[in-house]
Design an enzyme around this catalytic site. Structure first.
Site, short mmCIF file in Angstrom:
data_model
loop_
_atom_site.label_atom_id
_atom_site.label_comp_id
_atom_site.label_asym_id
_atom_site.label_seq_id
_atom_site.Cartn_x
_atom_site.Cartn_y
_atom_site.Cartn_z
N SER A 134 -2.50 -6.15 -3.18
CA SER A 134 -1.46 -5.12 -3.33
C SER A 134 -0.34 -5.26 -2.32
O SER A 134 0.75 -4.73 -2.53
CB SER A 134 -2.07 -3.73 -3.23
OG SER A 134 -2.53 -3.46 -1.92
N LYS A 171 -0.44 0.39 3.33
CA LYS A 171 0.74 0.51 2.49
C LYS A 171 1.99 0.64 3.37
O LYS A 171 1.91 0.96 4.56
CB LYS A 171 0.65 1.74 1.59
CG LYS A 171 -0.48 1.70 0.56
CD LYS A 171 -0.25 0.66 -0.50
CE LYS A 171 -1.35 0.67 -1.56
NZ LYS A 171 -2.62 0.16 -1.07
#
Length: 223
Positions: A134, A171
């Protein structure tokens, strides 16, 4: 095996750190508030300190507590010290609700090295192995990321973040007036990675916490 309570090991390690940091007993006393006689007893191997005092010494020497209470001559840590680097814990996971000290004790699977200058001012670090794609291409699957331990960040920084009772996630954090957005870098893909926005209220209800800001990337061939 951890040699907790070994006065001789502690004595040897304190002396080695005093040599490496070029400090004498008075410098330690003045900086930590530990009495001269108490410190001397530890250095001479007469007594063993409580864990809170070991932590004070570790903060002063800018090292891990384990580097004071374990035999650092057996596993390469001594070489790291002499190269002006500091070892930081590589964590297997970060369970929610657990204090970092307990996390490091229970989930440390290895160590990474960072320049000792990074730890000036009491800064602390931890490392995590990236699982999944990701955050590619900047952070490949299987790579190691070293994080500066902090509970805040600037907008646009890549952070280790705790959400709900799940393990930590990695993230890019964007700070908005009404909340934050956690964005994977690999959004142009077919696997469905999408940004997630949390309102100011959700930051509290979902217990969203910044745990660290990415500082260093180490790529590993064998994943």
């Amino acid at each position: 095996m951890t040699e907790l309570g070994n006065k001789e090991v502690l004595s040897k390690n304190i002396k080695k750190y005093m040599e490496l940091r070029n400090v004498d007993r008075m410098a330690i006393v003045e900086a930590t508030g530990i009495s001269y006689n108490t410190l001397s007893d530890w250095i001479n191997g007469k007594n063993y300190p409580y864990i809170d005092k070991i932590e004070i010494l570790a903060n002063f020497f800018q090292c891990n507590k384990a580097d004071l209470i374990e035999d650092i001559s057996k596993d390469g840590r001594l070489d790291s010290m002499e190269k002006n680097v500091v070892r930081v814990p590589l964590l297997g996971k970060i369970p929610a609700g657990m204090p970092f000290e307990a996390v490091e004790d229970m989930y440390t699977v290895d160590f990474e090295e960072v320049p000792s200058d990074w730890t000036k001012g009491g800064k602390e670090y931890f490392a995590l192995k990236i699982q999944g794609d990701s955050m590619e291409p900047e952070y490949p699957d299987g790579s190691i990321v070293v994080f500066l331990k902090t509970n805040s960040c600037e907008s646009g920084q890549d952070c280790c973040v705790m959400v709900n009772a799940e393990d930590a996630t990695f993230k890019r954090v964007t700070i908005k007036d009404d909340g934050i957005i956690l964005t994977p870098l690999n959004i142009d893909n077919s696997t469905g990675f999408l940004p997630t926005k949390y309102t100011t209220e959700e930051i509290f209800t979902k217990e969203i916490k910044i745990l660290g800001v990415a500082k260093k990337l180490t790529k590993y061939i064998n994943q």
